[in-house]
Design a protein around this motif. Structure first.
Motif, PDB file in Angstrom:
ATOM      1  N   GLU A   1       0.730  -1.162  -0.039  1.00 17.71           N
ATOM      2  CA  GLU A   1       0.051   0.022  -0.063  1.00 17.71           C
ATOM      3  C   GLU A   1       0.896   1.333   0.084  1.00 17.71           C
ATOM      4  O   GLU A   1       2.047   1.014   0.463  1.00 17.71           O
ATOM      5  CB  GLU A   1      -0.781   0.005   1.150  1.00 17.71           C
ATOM      6  N   SER A   2       0.393   2.522  -0.490  1.00 17.24           N
ATOM      7  CA  SER A   2       1.030   3.755  -0.415  1.00 17.24           C
ATOM      8  C   SER A   2       0.624   4.437   0.740  1.00 17.24           C
ATOM      9  O   SER A   2       1.243   5.571   0.775  1.00 17.24           O
ATOM     10  CB  SER A   2       0.709   4.442  -1.874  1.00 17.24           C
ATOM     11  N   GLU A   3      -0.442   4.148   1.457  1.00 12.85           N
ATOM     12  CA  GLU A   3      -0.630   5.067   2.709  1.00 12.85           C
ATOM     13  C   GLU A   3      -1.319   3.768   3.417  1.00 12.85           C
ATOM     14  O   GLU A   3      -1.519   2.828   3.468  1.00 12.85           O
ATOM     15  CB  GLU A   3      -1.477   6.101   2.434  1.00 12.85           C
ATOM     16  N   SER A   4      -1.771   4.518   4.842  1.00 16.57           N
ATOM     17  CA  SER A   4      -2.196   3.707   5.766  1.00 16.57           C
ATOM     18  C   SER A   4      -3.703   3.600   5.775  1.00 16.57           C
ATOM     19  O   SER A   4      -4.384   2.935   6.783  1.00 16.57           O
ATOM     20  CB  SER A   4      -1.941   4.217   7.313  1.00 16.57           C
ATOM     21  N   VAL A   5      -4.313   3.889   4.619  1.00 12.41           N
ATOM     22  CA  VAL A   5      -5.697   3.538   4.657  1.00 12.41           C
ATOM     23  C   VAL A   5      -5.985   3.300   2.939  1.00 12.41           C
ATOM     24  O   VAL A   5      -5.402   3.681   2.037  1.00 12.41           O
ATOM     25  CB  VAL A   5      -6.647   4.898   4.775  1.00 12.41           C
ATOM     26  N   VAL A   6      -7.062   2.445   2.683  1.00 17.88           N
ATOM     27  CA  VAL A   6      -7.357   2.065   1.605  1.00 17.88           C
ATOM     28  C   VAL A   6      -8.801   2.712   1.397  1.00 17.88           C
ATOM     29  O   VAL A   6      -9.525   2.069   2.463  1.00 17.88           O
ATOM     30  CB  VAL A   6      -7.281   0.615   1.300  1.00 17.88           C
ATOM     31  N   CYS A   7      -9.144   3.398   0.379  1.00 19.94           N
ATOM     32  CA  CYS A   7     -10.416   3.865   0.242  1.00 19.94           C
ATOM     33  C   CYS A   7     -11.264   3.755  -0.818  1.00 19.94           C
ATOM     34  O   CYS A   7     -10.493   3.515  -1.954  1.00 19.94           O
ATOM     35  CB  CYS A   7     -10.407   5.547   0.749  1.00 19.94           C
ATOM     36  N   GLY A   8     -12.520   3.573  -0.968  1.00 19.91           N
ATOM     37  CA  GLY A   8     -13.281   3.379  -2.091  1.00 19.91           C
ATOM     38  C   GLY A   8     -14.931   2.994  -2.051  1.00 19.91           C
ATOM     39  O   GLY A   8     -15.169   3.226  -0.836  1.00 19.91           O
ATOM     40  N   GLN A   9     -15.315   2.809  -3.051  1.00 18.27           N
ATOM     41  CA  GLN A   9     -16.862   2.303  -3.039  1.00 18.27           C
ATOM     42  C   GLN A   9     -16.790   0.798  -2.908  1.00 18.27           C
ATOM     43  O   GLN A   9     -16.567   0.067  -3.826  1.00 18.27           O
ATOM     44  CB  GLN A   9     -17.737   2.990  -3.987  1.00 18.27           C
ATOM     45  N   ALA A  10     -17.867   0.313  -2.022  1.00 18.29           N
ATOM     46  CA  ALA A  10     -17.984  -1.016  -1.935  1.00 18.29           C
ATOM     47  C   ALA A  10     -19.335  -1.471  -1.614  1.00 18.29           C
ATOM     48  O   ALA A  10     -20.111  -0.653  -1.385  1.00 18.29           O
ATOM     49  CB  ALA A  10     -17.106  -1.653  -0.573  1.00 18.29           C
ATOM     50  N   THR A  11     -19.655  -2.789  -2.024  1.00 23.13           N
ATOM     51  CA  THR A  11     -21.134  -3.364  -1.668  1.00 23.13           C
ATOM     52  C   THR A  11     -20.819  -4.125  -0.484  1.00 23.13           C
ATOM     53  O   THR A  11     -20.129  -4.984  -0.277  1.00 23.13           O
ATOM     54  CB  THR A  11     -21.672  -4.169  -2.755  1.00 23.13           C
ATOM     55  N   VAL A  12     -21.724  -4.092   0.581  1.00 22.11           N
ATOM     56  CA  VAL A  12     -21.642  -4.620   1.909  1.00 22.11           C
ATOM     57  C   VAL A  12     -23.220  -5.166   2.001  1.00 22.11           C
ATOM     58  O   VAL A  12     -23.938  -4.277   2.152  1.00 22.11           O
ATOM     59  CB  VAL A  12     -21.229  -3.814   3.031  1.00 22.11           C
ATOM     60  N   GLY A  13     -23.413  -6.484   1.836  1.00 21.79           N
ATOM     61  CA  GLY A  13     -24.637  -6.922   1.848  1.00 21.79           C
ATOM     62  C   GLY A  13     -25.200  -6.569   0.453  1.00 21.79           C
ATOM     63  O   GLY A  13     -24.651  -6.950  -0.607  1.00 21.79           O
ATOM     64  N   ASP A  14     -26.678  -5.754   0.460  1.00 21.53           N
ATOM     65  CA  ASP A  14     -26.940  -5.164  -0.664  1.00 21.53           C
ATOM     66  C   ASP A  14     -26.801  -3.524  -0.610  1.00 21.53           C
ATOM     67  O   ASP A  14     -27.718  -2.950  -1.537  1.00 21.53           O
ATOM     68  CB  ASP A  14     -28.450  -5.590  -0.915  1.00 21.53           C
ATOM     69  N   ILE A  15     -26.117  -3.091   0.062  1.00 25.81           N
ATOM     70  CA  ILE A  15     -25.974  -1.623   0.155  1.00 25.81           C
ATOM     71  C   ILE A  15     -24.526  -1.305  -0.210  1.00 25.81           C
ATOM     72  O   ILE A  15     -23.545  -1.726   0.013  1.00 25.81           O
ATOM     73  CB  ILE A  15     -26.123  -1.108   1.686  1.00 25.81           C
ATOM     74  N   GLU A  16     -24.667  -0.150  -1.028  1.00 28.86           N
ATOM     75  CA  GLU A  16     -23.473   0.636  -1.577  1.00 28.86           C
ATOM     76  C   GLU A  16     -22.936   1.486  -0.349  1.00 28.86           C
ATOM     77  O   GLU A  16     -23.691   2.466   0.021  1.00 28.86           O
ATOM     78  CB  GLU A  16     -23.667   1.296  -2.865  1.00 28.86           C
ATOM     79  N   VAL A  17     -21.555   1.603  -0.416  1.00 28.27           N
ATOM     80  CA  VAL A  17     -20.820   2.375   0.897  1.00 28.27           C
ATOM     81  C   VAL A  17     -19.684   2.999   0.372  1.00 28.27           C
ATOM     82  O   VAL A  17     -19.083   2.479  -0.422  1.00 28.27           O
ATOM     83  CB  VAL A  17     -20.905   1.454   2.214  1.00 28.27           C
ATOM     84  N   ALA A  18     -19.307   4.019   1.104  1.00 27.49           N
ATOM     85  CA  ALA A  18     -17.967   4.581   1.014  1.00 27.49           C
ATOM     86  C   ALA A  18     -17.181   3.970   2.011  1.00 27.49           C
ATOM     87  O   ALA A  18     -17.586   3.854   3.308  1.00 27.49           O
ATOM     88  CB  ALA A  18     -17.913   6.000   1.169  1.00 27.49           C
ATOM     89  N   LEU A  19     -16.074   3.405   1.801  1.00 25.32           N
ATOM     90  CA  LEU A  19     -15.361   2.394   2.731  1.00 25.32           C
ATOM     91  C   LEU A  19     -14.053   2.980   3.045  1.00 25.32           C
ATOM     92  O   LEU A  19     -13.309   3.342   2.000  1.00 25.32           O
ATOM     93  CB  LEU A  19     -15.552   0.957   2.170  1.00 25.32           C
ATOM     94  N   VAL A  20     -13.519   3.005   4.263  1.00 28.59           N
ATOM     95  CA  VAL A  20     -12.478   3.461   4.679  1.00 28.59           C
ATOM     96  C   VAL A  20     -11.643   2.310   5.556  1.00 28.59           C
ATOM     97  O   VAL A  20     -12.503   1.968   6.568  1.00 28.59           O
ATOM     98  CB  VAL A  20     -12.238   4.656   5.542  1.00 28.59           C
ATOM     99  N   VAL A  21     -10.696   1.802   4.835  1.00 32.92           N
ATOM    100  CA  VAL A  21     -10.124   0.450   5.781  1.00 32.92           C
ATOM    101  C   VAL A  21      -8.594   0.874   6.071  1.00 32.92           C
ATOM    102  O   VAL A  21      -7.782   1.317   5.099  1.00 32.92           O
ATOM    103  CB  VAL A  21     -10.035  -0.885   5.110  1.00 32.92           C
TER     104      VAL A  21
END
Length: 440
Positions: free
Chosen positions: A51-71
């Motif tokens: 990774e190039s930083e301490s977070v990975v960010c993007g758009q994800a599907t969790v269950g059947d819901i679209e979310v903005a995700l920070v990991v």
């Protein structure tokens, strides 16, 4: 060692599109404060983690819901928050608002990055600003606390979320393990924060995807209108006298809040605590699924309600109001806790806040009196214009015993005093306090 960000992503999301960061346009040798060897440390972290930083960010599907995700990627300099971390997280929140997406933050961090000094710590202002703007936009935020979640990551993205989930045994605290003073190490666990009302649920790792999917469905699928009150689960006939109503409401076999909630909802998820170090097990709050949509609930369980119980209910009503989710309250208490500890903990202001939250709610609030309705501690849970009662309920300005004592009557006059108070369900209808008596 915390799981990698990519492993966490794969385990909770069925799809993920990374939002690749744009170059910041600024390149400073060894960072903003010229910390010797910082560039080399970042390069090693990038090789180690991919990774190039301490977070990975993007758009994800969790269950059947679209979310903005920070990991967070803990392997990258301990998941520490630097300028670029803050920039990426801020961009994620901004895109979430543009696309009307809920935000999920999966956190594993040791705090702010020392190698960037105050430029790193100042990112907390930016994170707080994005959290506030997203809250004002009416979008839900859920955090997942992994091991460890400390420092500014806990005090912004973690504790600042609407719903806080935590993995079992995760280290959670503002102070990290290397800098905290001597004391009980258990205070810095997810379980301790659940005990004190700072974490809503402890979720086993294998159940995390399902838990997130359930929460996201609840927080993004509001019922379209006011809900009807539950049906009565106890007695069906009316009490003959005021004292009969009191005795019936105090009967240990009478149905309580948990039974009503289980009958009313197909399934439900709880929130816990007032976010100020208090939790009242005599108040159940959360969100439930009914007829294909979400309803928020705050329910008294028949005990004296403590300040933390009022504050948790207030938190629930305000969250539901912001998300457009109608509310159901169940009223059942002999009254607010009145001992010296409750006074020191602010029972008066806590009751005032709940009165205000229900009075100012834009979403409809439906209330059902299922047992005792003791004075202001009960009335604070009741919607003034959508209140019903079961045949098991009574409402009174104060208990018959207290009324007799205040009026300097003999204890033998308590039943007669109950009659005079006109507190039977039928009396409440006649007085215009409740809309009606629900049937089975």
């Amino acid at each position: 060692m915390a799981e990698s960000a990519r492993d966490l992503l794969d385990s909770i999301a069925t799809s993920f599109t990374e939002w690749r960061p744009q170059a910041s346009g600024e390149s400073v040798v060894d960072g903003p404060i010229a910390w010797r060897g910082y560039d080399d440390a970042r390069a090693r972290a990038a090789v180690r983690t991919g990774e190039s930083e301490s977070v990975v960010c993007g758009q994800a599907t969790v269950g059947d819901i679209e979310v903005a995700l920070v990991v967070f990627e803990f392997g990258f300099l301990g998941g520490s928050i630097g300028e670029e971390t803050g920039r990426r997280v801020a961009t994620t929140f901004q895109r979430a608002r543009q696309r009307r997406l809920p935000v999920v933050s999966v956190i594993a961090t040791g705090g702010s990055r020392m190698q960037e000094g105050m430029r790193a710590l100042s990112q907390l202002h930016g994170l707080a600003r994005e959290i506030a703007a997203t809250r004002a936009a009416g979008l839900p935020q859920v955090s997942v606390l992994c091991d460890p979640t400390t420092g500014g990551g806990w005090a912004t993205l973690g504790a600042g979320a609407d719903v806080v989930l935590a993995l079992p045994g995760a280290q959670v605290g503002f102070a990290g393990s290397r800098v905290r003073p001597d004391g009980d190490p258990r205070a810095y666990t997810a379980e301790a924060h659940w005990d004190t009302g700072q974490v809503d649920q402890i979720v086993d790792r294998k159940h995390l995807r399902d838990a997130l999917a359930r929460w996201l469905r609840l927080l993004t699928t509001p019922a379209p209108r006011a809900v009807d009150p539950p049906r009565a689960l106890g007695a069906t006939d009316s009490p003959a006298t005021g004292w009969d109503a009191v005795v019936r409401a105090r009967a240990p076999e009478r149905p309580r809040a948990a039974r009503y909630l289980d009958a009313y909802f197909a399934w439900r998820e709880p929130i816990r605590g007032d976010r100020a170090g208090g939790a009242d097990d005599g108040v159940l709050c959360g969100f439930g699924w009914r007829d294909g949509a979400a309803v928020a609930y705050a329910a008294q369980c028949g005990t004296a309600t403590r300040p933390a119980g009022f504050r948790t209910a207030t938190r629930l009503v305000r969250l539901a109001d912001r998300l457009g989710i109608p509310v159901l309250t169940l009223v059942d208490t002999p009254g607010a806790a009145a001992e010296d500890v409750a006074e020191r903990d602010g029972v008066g202001p806590a009751i005032a806040s709940l009165f205000e939250a229900i009075a100012s709610a834009r979403v409809p609030v439906t209330s059902l009196l299922i047992g005792e309705g003791g004075s202001g501690g009960a009335l604070a849970f009741a919607a003034p214009d959508r209140l019903w009662t079961t045949p098991d309920g009574y409402f009174s300005v104060t208990s018959p015993e207290a009324a007799a004592a205040i009026l300097k009557r003999d204890t033998s006059e308590v039943p007669a005093t109950a009659d005079e108070l006109r507190l039977r369900p039928s009396d409440l209808v006649d007085l215009g306090i409740v809309r009606g008596i629900v049937g089975p």
